[in-house]
Structure formats: C-alpha cells, structure tokens
Design a protein around this motif. Structure first.
Motif, PDB file in Angstrom:
ATOM      1  N   PHE A  92       0.825  -1.214   0.000  1.00  0.00           N
ATOM      2  CA  PHE A  92       0.000   0.000   0.000  1.00  0.00           C
ATOM      3  C   PHE A  92       0.857   1.262   0.000  1.00  0.00           C
ATOM      4  O   PHE A  92       1.826   1.380   0.743  1.00  0.00           O
ATOM      5  N   ALA A  93       0.468   2.219  -0.816  1.00  0.00           N
ATOM      6  CA  ALA A  93       0.910   3.604  -0.725  1.00  0.00           C
ATOM      7  C   ALA A  93      -0.318   4.461  -1.002  1.00  0.00           C
ATOM      8  O   ALA A  93      -1.369   3.950  -1.386  1.00  0.00           O
ATOM      9  N   TYR A  94      -0.204   5.764  -0.795  1.00  0.00           N
ATOM     10  CA  TYR A  94      -1.392   6.592  -1.015  1.00  0.00           C
ATOM     11  C   TYR A  94      -1.033   7.968  -1.549  1.00  0.00           C
ATOM     12  O   TYR A  94       0.102   8.427  -1.471  1.00  0.00           O
ATOM     13  N   VAL A  95      -2.047   8.595  -2.160  1.00  0.00           N
ATOM     14  CA  VAL A  95      -1.984   9.995  -2.558  1.00  0.00           C
ATOM     15  C   VAL A  95      -2.837  10.796  -1.577  1.00  0.00           C
ATOM     16  O   VAL A  95      -3.770  10.262  -0.971  1.00  0.00           O
ATOM     17  N   LEU A  96      -2.514  12.054  -1.438  1.00  0.00           N
ATOM     18  CA  LEU A  96      -3.309  12.930  -0.569  1.00  0.00           C
ATOM     19  C   LEU A  96      -3.921  14.042  -1.406  1.00  0.00           C
ATOM     20  O   LEU A  96      -3.214  14.763  -2.115  1.00  0.00           O
ATOM     21  N   ARG A  97      -5.250  14.155  -1.330  1.00  0.00           N
ATOM     22  CA  ARG A  97      -5.930  15.279  -1.969  1.00  0.00           C
ATOM     23  C   ARG A  97      -5.678  16.547  -1.148  1.00  0.00           C
ATOM     24  O   ARG A  97      -5.850  16.541   0.070  1.00  0.00           O
ATOM     25  N   ILE A  98      -5.271  17.615  -1.819  1.00  0.00           N
ATOM     26  CA  ILE A  98      -4.944  18.867  -1.141  1.00  0.00           C
ATOM     27  C   ILE A  98      -5.749  19.996  -1.762  1.00  0.00           C
ATOM     28  O   ILE A  98      -5.783  20.157  -2.990  1.00  0.00           O
ATOM     29  N   ASP A  99      -6.404  20.763  -0.919  1.00  0.00           N
ATOM     30  CA  ASP A  99      -7.219  21.903  -1.326  1.00  0.00           C
ATOM     31  C   ASP A  99      -6.316  23.123  -1.469  1.00  0.00           C
ATOM     32  O   ASP A  99      -5.586  23.477  -0.539  1.00  0.00           O
ATOM     33  N   ARG A 100      -6.354  23.776  -2.629  1.00  0.00           N
ATOM     34  CA  ARG A 100      -5.494  24.943  -2.837  1.00  0.00           C
ATOM     35  C   ARG A 100      -5.831  26.076  -1.868  1.00  0.00           C
ATOM     36  O   ARG A 100      -5.011  26.975  -1.635  1.00  0.00           O
ATOM     37  N   ASN A 101      -7.050  26.074  -1.301  1.00  0.00           N
ATOM     38  CA  ASN A 101      -7.455  27.123  -0.367  1.00  0.00           C
ATOM     39  C   ASN A 101      -7.030  26.835   1.070  1.00  0.00           C
ATOM     40  O   ASN A 101      -7.249  27.665   1.952  1.00  0.00           O
ATOM     41  N   ASP A 102      -6.445  25.679   1.304  1.00  0.00           N
ATOM     42  CA  ASP A 102      -5.926  25.358   2.635  1.00  0.00           C
ATOM     43  C   ASP A 102      -4.726  26.258   2.908  1.00  0.00           C
ATOM     44  O   ASP A 102      -3.757  26.252   2.143  1.00  0.00           O
ATOM     45  N   PRO A 103      -4.753  27.051   3.991  1.00  0.00           N
ATOM     46  CA  PRO A 103      -3.623  27.954   4.252  1.00  0.00           C
ATOM     47  C   PRO A 103      -2.315  27.219   4.520  1.00  0.00           C
ATOM     48  O   PRO A 103      -1.248  27.832   4.468  1.00  0.00           O
ATOM     49  N   GLU A 104      -2.399  25.920   4.778  1.00  0.00           N
ATOM     50  CA  GLU A 104      -1.199  25.133   5.044  1.00  0.00           C
ATOM     51  C   GLU A 104      -0.853  24.200   3.881  1.00  0.00           C
ATOM     52  O   GLU A 104      -0.190  23.182   4.070  1.00  0.00           O
ATOM     53  N   PHE A 105      -1.279  24.550   2.673  1.00  0.00           N
ATOM     54  CA  PHE A 105      -1.052  23.624   1.561  1.00  0.00           C
ATOM     55  C   PHE A 105       0.431  23.349   1.351  1.00  0.00           C
ATOM     56  O   PHE A 105       0.817  22.229   1.005  1.00  0.00           O
ATOM     57  N   ALA A 106       1.287  24.345   1.571  1.00  0.00           N
ATOM     58  CA  ALA A 106       2.726  24.124   1.378  1.00  0.00           C
ATOM     59  C   ALA A 106       3.252  23.096   2.375  1.00  0.00           C
ATOM     60  O   ALA A 106       4.049  22.210   2.017  1.00  0.00           O
ATOM     61  N   SER A 107       2.803  23.205   3.618  1.00  0.00           N
ATOM     62  CA  SER A 107       3.224  22.243   4.636  1.00  0.00           C
ATOM     63  C   SER A 107       2.706  20.848   4.319  1.00  0.00           C
ATOM     64  O   SER A 107       3.400  19.848   4.528  1.00  0.00           O
ATOM     65  N   LEU A 108       1.475  20.774   3.796  1.00  0.00           N
ATOM     66  CA  LEU A 108       0.899  19.473   3.448  1.00  0.00           C
ATOM     67  C   LEU A 108       1.672  18.826   2.297  1.00  0.00           C
ATOM     68  O   LEU A 108       1.925  17.610   2.307  1.00  0.00           O
ATOM     69  N   ILE A 109       2.055  19.617   1.321  1.00  0.00           N
ATOM     70  CA  ILE A 109       2.840  19.083   0.213  1.00  0.00           C
ATOM     71  C   ILE A 109       4.171  18.539   0.728  1.00  0.00           C
ATOM     72  O   ILE A 109       4.603  17.434   0.355  1.00  0.00           O
ATOM     73  N   ARG A 110       4.812  19.281   1.600  1.00  0.00           N
ATOM     74  CA  ARG A 110       6.091  18.823   2.152  1.00  0.00           C
ATOM     75  C   ARG A 110       5.902  17.602   3.044  1.00  0.00           C
ATOM     76  O   ARG A 110       6.765  16.717   3.104  1.00  0.00           O
ATOM     77  N   MET A 111       4.774  17.530   3.736  1.00  0.00           N
ATOM     78  CA  MET A 111       4.482  16.351   4.542  1.00  0.00           C
ATOM     79  C   MET A 111       4.337  15.123   3.666  1.00  0.00           C
ATOM     80  O   MET A 111       4.885  14.049   3.979  1.00  0.00           O
TER      81      MET A 111
END
Length: 300
Positions: free
Chosen positions: A77-96
């Motif tokens: 198993f591996a996974y992708v994460l859906r990220i909302d561009r309006n999330d103020p922490e999108f940069a942190s989520l991408i790096r996570m």
C-alpha cells in the motif's frame, strides 16, 4: 523485461477504500494477483472525507486507513493525498506528503466544480505547483474534458510530473455530483464524447505529463466485457505517449459504471493487442517509475 503475462507485476494506480477494510482489500488483491495499490482514501460523497472543514471553507483531507495500511503492509500500500489549494497550510501538506514514508503524490480535483475549473484556468494553482515542483512531488490532476487548460502549467512547471486522471476524458453519462461544465438545465452529464480523445493525445507533446488509463469503460461508452472498442483508443495513447507514460488504474471503490475489479484488470492483462512489455509498463512499471515506489525485492 517480463517474459509472459504471468511474470508481470501488477500495481493498481488508484483505488478508494476505508474506513477499515484492509484485510478485505488484501484478500481481493491476492485473489487477483495484484502486488500493490495506490490508494486515495475516500469514504463517500457526503463529506468527500475523511477530513474536516477549515474556518475559511477549505477542506483538509486525512488518510487514516491508507496510512495504517502502509505501516502494516508497506510493500502493498501507498497513497496519494488530496490537497485543497485554499488550505492555508497547503505548502506544509505538500512537504508532509513528500517526507511521509507511505505517501507518494498529491492529488487535486479542479474538475469538480465550475468555480475551481475557472480558478485553474486563471492560474490559481501556480503556488501549489511551485511547491510541488520544488519538492519533486508528482501531482495527479482530475480535470475531465479540459485538456486545453493543462499545457499552461506543463510549460511553467517543466520539472513537475503531472498525472492526468481518468483518460482526461469528459465524464461518464449520468453523473450528477459534479457541476463543472454541466450543460445548463441538466441534472447530470450527457456522457461520452469519443472524439475528444484527440485533444487528450496532444498532451503527449509535453514530457512531464503521464496519462492514467482509468474509467475508460465509462469515458468511451464501452459497457460490455472484454471492452473490445477500447483497445484501438489505448493503442492511440501508447503510440502518442509510449507505454512508459501510461498507468492503469481500476478506481476500485469509486468506479461508477459497475465493472468488477477483476473485469477492469483482466480485460487489459489478457488483451492480445498489446505486447507483454507494453502491459508490464501499463499495469505497474509506469506507476513504480513515476512515483519512485520500488518493489520490495528491489529495495533489499
């Protein structure tokens, strides 16, 4: 190079599952001969979760089942994460996502609503893609029937790999939960436009775009197994992109047109129109290569 079809390692480039159900998915994978899956954890249309709403209206997705599955079965198993561009922490989520051991890519869905489709057309996704390119994190993009909007980003972010979801085609007939590009006065979408695939194939000009071959039965209006009318279309894609830039996905758990996981796999695995080498790329090697997700035997 795989010698026979039985030698091919099969890796499904998209399934949906959760909450729970890990052992059931493993059992089905074993029965079908699927070595590994890439999951987009999704619990249903009511919330598009699991996740939670932020105060600014953005939705932050979480992946508890997929994360647990990765820890318990890292080779499966591996996974992708859906990220909302309006999330103020999108940069942190991408790096996570980049640093999380079982996450492999981000996913965006601008094709869900007319508002986000307009934002995508206006370049509003530039900040997200800039971070993703910096982190070398592949991005899956769901934007059905709007291949014309993608080249702007392909050119601006040449070092970012874009995976175009679901053949890039207009969505299946009868889908009523999306409002992007829905004809005025209709409650759902009119269905396949096979001629549009010519526009999708033009994306092959850019080396940083990968095509995900999924939902093809619905997108091309081919409901009867073994879906013979699909294979000339896939051949066109292979000729344009090369098999090494196309990845198969069942979208098990999210398929709208009723085919079984087995039908979605075996129709291609057993199709005589493609070589074993081509099937090896389509059914797993492309995904492994694009995501840098190597088989357990290669990691030892």
């Amino acid at each position: 190079m795989a010698g026979t079809v039985s030698d091919i390692e099969i890796v499904d480039a998209q399934i949906h599952f959760g909450p729970g159900g890990i052992s059931e998915i493993i059992a089905a994978m074993d029965a079908l001969g699927i070595a590994a899956v890439l999951a987009d954890e999704f619990w249903g249309l009511d919330t598009w979760g699991p996740g939670y709403m932020l105060t600014n209206g953005a939705y932050r997705v979480t992946s508890p089942t997929a994360e647990l599955a990765g820890w318990l079965h890292p080779d499966r198993f591996a996974y992708v994460l859906r990220i909302d561009r309006n999330d103020p922490e999108f940069a942190s989520l991408i790096r996570m996502v980049k640093t999380a051991p079982h996450a492999r890519a981000m996913r965006i869905l601008p094709g869900l609503t007319a508002t986000e489709l307009d934002a995508f057309a206006d370049g509003a996704y530039d900040p997200m893609f800039a971070i993703a390119q910096q982190e070398r994190l592949p991005c899956f993009v769901y934007i059905p029937g709007r291949a014309d909007l993608i080249p702007r980003y392909l050119e601006k972010f040449p070092d970012l790999t874009f995976v175009v979801d679901h053949c890039g085609m207009p969505i299946e007939a009868g889908i009523g939960f999306l409002d992007a590009d829905r004809p005025e006065g209709r409650d759902n979408h009119p269905g396949p436009d096979v001629s549009y695939f010519t526009q999708v194939l033009k994306l092959a000009e850019w080396p940083n775009v990968i095509l995900k071959w999924s939902h093809a039965q619905g997108m091309f209006g081919t409901p009867e197994y073994p879906f013979a009318p699909l294979w000339p279309q896939l051949r066109r894609a292979v000729e344009a992109f090369g098999a090494y830039r196309i990845m198969w996905a069942s979208d098990h758990g999210g398929n709208q047109t009723g085919e079984s996981w087995a039908e979605l796999l075996f129709c291609l695995r057993d199709c005589p129109d493609f070589t074993v080498e081509e099937k090896s790329w389509l059914l797993g090697k492309t995904l492994r290569t694009v995501l840098g997700w190597h088989a357990a035997m290669e990691q030892e």
